[in-house]
Design an enzyme around this catalytic site. Structure first.
Site, PDB file in Angstrom:
ATOM      1  N   SER A 170       0.861  -1.187   0.000  1.00 38.10           N
ATOM      2  CA  SER A 170       0.000   0.000   0.000  1.00 38.10           C
ATOM      3  C   SER A 170       0.890   1.227   0.000  1.00 38.10           C
ATOM      4  CB  SER A 170      -0.895   0.010   1.243  1.00 38.10           C
ATOM      5  OG  SER A 170      -1.588   1.241   1.358  1.00 38.10           O
ATOM      6  N   TYR A 179      -2.509  -0.091  10.526  1.00 39.00           N
ATOM      7  CA  TYR A 179      -2.430  -0.633   9.171  1.00 39.00           C
ATOM      8  C   TYR A 179      -1.135  -0.194   8.490  1.00 39.00           C
ATOM      9  CZ  TYR A 179      -3.808  -1.694   4.361  1.00 39.00           C
ATOM     10  OH  TYR A 179      -3.857  -2.183   3.081  1.00 39.00           O
TER      11      TYR A 179
END
Length: 255
Positions: A136, A149
């Site tokens: 990501s 995250y």
């Protein structure tokens, strides 16, 4: 219908929805035999010769070992592993974050990739294989209320980078693909529903005024492109954002 699979066998984890599901279909269309591995199997059984489903929990050693055993008995060589399985953490500040939730995310997002890669690496090395990890942009630039995250994706970036160094001198390629803002469907996709605990208003606020976020099909196309480069070409890191997102902190929104 494509009935030949000249590119060998591909395994996609987290294949029941989103990027994983789209990648399964994109790779199959590109000539791979595909094993769609996920905790939740699809309700519709694929037709013989197309796709194979395998129940997989990347946090469970025995489950990963069963996948490796199934692949060892397959007729086709394993040439591609797409480590896609991942989960979010809630949008909480560090001061009030749930430690157990961070632990769960790390187990899936990082240790799950470690388990699966370790189990399948000998097979991949024997077949000039390719390891793809779906990271990501938050694995490179953090943001507020996303530390859990982001920390797991930063760790995943370190894992991919270290693996590439350790495999230097072997024919195995290692690619990290780091998507930015993506929307899986009208409800935000399974990932966003999990992150915001099905709070539609909170999900809609993320995308308010954003023209054309990325889709799972966009990332599946990129995975397939990376995987189908010549064997001597390794796409180390590919970061991709929608045009409306210039950076983590800068997103153009219409009035």
């Amino acid at each position: 219908m494509n009935t030949s699979h000249p590119r060998g066998l591909a395994v996609v984890t987290g294949a029941s929805a989103g990027i994983g599901k789209a990648t399964v279909h994109a790779l199959h269309a590109a000539g791979y035999t595909v094993i769609a591995a996920a905790r939740r199997l699809p309700t519709q059984t694929p037709r013989p010769g197309e796709l194979t489903s395998h129940q997989l929990d990347v946090t469970d050693d025995a489950s990963v070992a069963a996948l490796a055993k199934a692949i060892a008995g397959h007729d086709e060589p394993l040439t591609l592993l797409v480590n896609n399985a991942g989960i979010p953490t809630s949008p909480d500040p560090i001061a009030t974050s749930d430690v157990a939730e961070w632990q769960r995310a790390y187990d899936v997002n990082v240790l799950g990739v470690l388990r699966t890669t370790q189990a399948l690496l000998p097979n991949l090395e024997a077949n000039r294989g390719h390891v793809v990890v779906i990271g990501s942009t938050v694995g490179h630039v953090a943001y507020e209320k996303g530390a859990g995250y982001a920390a797991s994706k930063h760790a995943l970036t370190a894992l991919a980078s270290s693996l590439r160094l350790e495999l230097c001198g072997t024919p195995v390629r290692v690619t990290e693909i780091a998507p930015g803002m993506m929307r899986g469907d009208a409800d935000g996709g399974e990932f966003m529903r999990a992150r915001f605990h099905n709070d539609k208003a909170a999900i809609d606020a993320v995308y308010q005024g954003v023209d054309a976020p990325l889709t799972p099909e966009d990332i599946a196309d990129i995975v397939t492109w990376c995987a189908t480069r010549p064997a001597h070409v390794d796409i180390d890191l590919l970061m991709v954002r929608p045009v409306a997102q210039a950076a983590q902190h800068k997103v153009h929104r219409t009035a």
